[in-house]
Design a protein around this motif. Structure first.
Motif, PDB file in Angstrom:
ATOM      1  N   ASP A 103       0.831  -1.210   0.000  1.00 63.86           N
ATOM      2  CA  ASP A 103       0.000   0.000   0.000  1.00 63.86           C
ATOM      3  C   ASP A 103       0.862   1.256   0.000  1.00 63.86           C
ATOM      4  O   ASP A 103       0.600   2.207  -0.745  1.00 63.86           O
ATOM      5  N   ALA A 186      -6.829  -1.900   1.445  1.00 62.36           N
ATOM      6  CA  ALA A 186      -7.554  -1.721   0.189  1.00 62.36           C
ATOM      7  C   ALA A 186      -6.698  -2.072  -1.024  1.00 62.36           C
ATOM      8  O   ALA A 186      -7.188  -2.651  -1.998  1.00 62.36           O
ATOM      9  N   VAL A 187      -5.421  -1.734  -0.991  1.00 64.64           N
ATOM     10  CA  VAL A 187      -4.538  -2.012  -2.131  1.00 64.64           C
ATOM     11  C   VAL A 187      -4.345  -3.509  -2.301  1.00 64.64           C
ATOM     12  O   VAL A 187      -4.420  -4.051  -3.411  1.00 64.64           O
ATOM     13  N   GLU A 189      -6.292  -5.948  -1.160  1.00 64.72           N
ATOM     14  CA  GLU A 189      -7.568  -6.571  -1.535  1.00 64.72           C
ATOM     15  C   GLU A 189      -7.854  -6.369  -3.011  1.00 64.72           C
ATOM     16  O   GLU A 189      -8.336  -7.285  -3.699  1.00 64.72           O
ATOM     17  N   ASP A 190      -7.542  -5.191  -3.544  1.00 68.69           N
ATOM     18  CA  ASP A 190      -7.780  -4.921  -4.963  1.00 68.69           C
ATOM     19  C   ASP A 190      -6.854  -5.756  -5.838  1.00 68.69           C
ATOM     20  O   ASP A 190      -7.273  -6.307  -6.858  1.00 68.69           O
ATOM     21  N   GLY A 193      -8.000  -9.424  -5.439  1.00 68.08           N
ATOM     22  CA  GLY A 193      -9.408  -9.669  -5.718  1.00 68.08           C
ATOM     23  C   GLY A 193     -10.102 -10.444  -4.614  1.00 68.08           C
ATOM     24  O   GLY A 193     -11.008 -11.249  -4.885  1.00 68.08           O
ATOM     25  N   SER A 195     -11.583 -10.315  -0.321  1.00 66.77           N
ATOM     26  CA  SER A 195     -11.994  -9.437   0.772  1.00 66.77           C
ATOM     27  C   SER A 195     -11.045  -9.588   1.952  1.00 66.77           C
ATOM     28  O   SER A 195     -10.289 -10.575   2.048  1.00 66.77           O
TER      29      SER A 195
END
Length: 406
Positions: A103, A186-187, A189-190, A193, A195
């Motif tokens: 991140d 968030a980074v 998880e993105d 792909g 949660s």
């Protein structure tokens, strides 16, 4: 001729995980995954305080927690301090994390692209360095030995254990702290792909040490490191570790490993060998640590070693790790395995090394594997029990010729 370190043993264990603070607790959670609401995130401030950590990323704080626990467990740091009680140049650090500061790196790159480098915070910028985790552990505790950071995919955790042991066996240090850590944001998880509740947010640490040095300072070993192998496929890796089809006492499988009926395999990408055969007899208990803590990426191998230490302790005590699990559940295949198969170690050679280790039956050893056949990378390691070698008044062990000293 100076004596070498002998076998490489584990003298300390540390965990920074929600709901599991000991090897036995991690093993129990793996055997019987908890259902219901997820546990609260691990509170790093409760372990290491808040002062001085405001600008450190979460992966670094988790690693600091696990490393502190392991060093105290190994009796290298007093319960009320943070500085090691041995010369700092006799302790190295090896850390493994594939996603730990992703991140920070991504947000830093985005800020530069959108605005300019002058907008970056000088306090957070050091966190973008790939070796920030290993470096901060060394700085925090005054560890001046070799400092390594591994970002090596699915096998990274076991690779880190191997390289920590190699540093000890080569005489570069007497002992090394090995850390595996991952966190979710968030980074991450993105990118994956997935949660947050599917991903690990925690750390594990081991202190690996030459048996001679551990004995010299009166430390008790929790396990002995056996062979390490890295192969293109799971079956080949297991065969190299346990030749002749010998059955281990327990198998810590690759992440989310799934297998079909015996001899049928489980399809591409699930960890079975290229011949489709299940590489370990069905009667051997299997544990997937990620079922309890989430997908662990670069931290997996270290977590597996911690859980395996919990299994070895239970096996030595004569209790099962879980209903139907443990050395008694290894089935007739284990009883017929070759005594001592795979009981050698790749880390006990060297000038002046003691005679080879006493053979340990395969059924008393823990087999640990991580990796992915589809990526042509599978690593494996054996852990075996260690007898108590401590002497009540051990002599001071001299430094060997290759070590730095002050």
């Amino acid at each position: 001729m100076t004596q070498g370190p002998g076998e490489v043993v584990v003298t300390g264990v540390g965990l920074a995980l929600p709901g599991a603070d000991t090897p036995d607790a991690l093993l129990r959670r793996t055997a019987c995954p908890v259902t219901g609401p997820a546990a609260e995130p691990f509170d790093t401030a409760a372990r290491i305080g808040r002062r001085g950590h405001r600008y450190k990323d979460r992966a670094t704080r988790l690693a600091l927690c696990a490393a502190l626990d392991a060093l105290r467990d190994a009796r290298l740091i007093p319960s009320d301090g943070e500085e090691v009680t041995v010369p700092g140049d006799t302790v190295g650090v090896v850390a493994s994390s594939n996603l730990g500061n992703l991140d920070t790196a991504c947000l830093t790159a985005a800020a530069i692209a959108e605005r300019s480098a002058v907008d970056l915070s000088p306090m957070s910028l050091p966190n973008a360095s790939s070796n920030v985790i290993a470096s901060w552990v060394a700085i925090r505790h005054g560890l001046r030995g070799p400092n390594l950071m591994l970002c090596n995919g699915a096998t990274s955790g076991l690779d880190a254990v191997h390289w920590g042991a190699t540093l000890v066996a080569a005489g570069r240090v007497r002992r090394a702290v090995v850390i595996g850590v991952e966190t979710h944001n968030a980074v991450v998880e993105d990118l994956l792909g997935r949660s947050a509740d599917e991903l690990l947010d925690g750390a594990a640490a081991l202190v690996v040490e030459g048996a001679r040095w551990a004995e010299g300072r009166g430390a008790r070993a929790a396990a002995t490191l056996g062979r390490y192998e890295r192969r293109a496929g799971l079956s080949g890796c297991v065969e190299a570790l346990l030749p002749g089809g010998a059955a281990p006492g327990v198998w810590f499988t690759p992440e989310r490993y799934a297998e079909g009926p015996a001899g049928a395999g489980a399809g591409v990408g699930t960890g079975t060998g290229t011949d489709g055969a299940v590489p370990v007899p069905e009667a051997v208990p299997r544990y997937d640590v990620t079922s309890a803590v989430g997908r662990a990426s670069g931290a997996l191998g270290v977590l597996q070693c911690v859980a395996a230490i919990g299994w070895l302790a239970r096996a030595e005590a004569g209790t099962d790790a879980a209903p139907g699990a443990g050395p008694q559940a290894a089935g007739p295949q284990a009883a017929g395995s070759q005594a001592g198969a795979g009981s050698g170690t790749a880390f006990d050679a060297g000038p002046g090394a003691a005679p080879g280790p006493v053979p340990v039956p395969a059924s008393r050893q823990a087999l640990i594997t991580s990796g992915d056949d589809t990526a042509d990378a599978v690593a494996g390691l054996l852990l075996r029990p260690t007898p108590d070698r401590c002497h009540p008044h051990p002599p001071r062990a001299p430094l060997i010729s290759m070590e730095c000293s002050r």
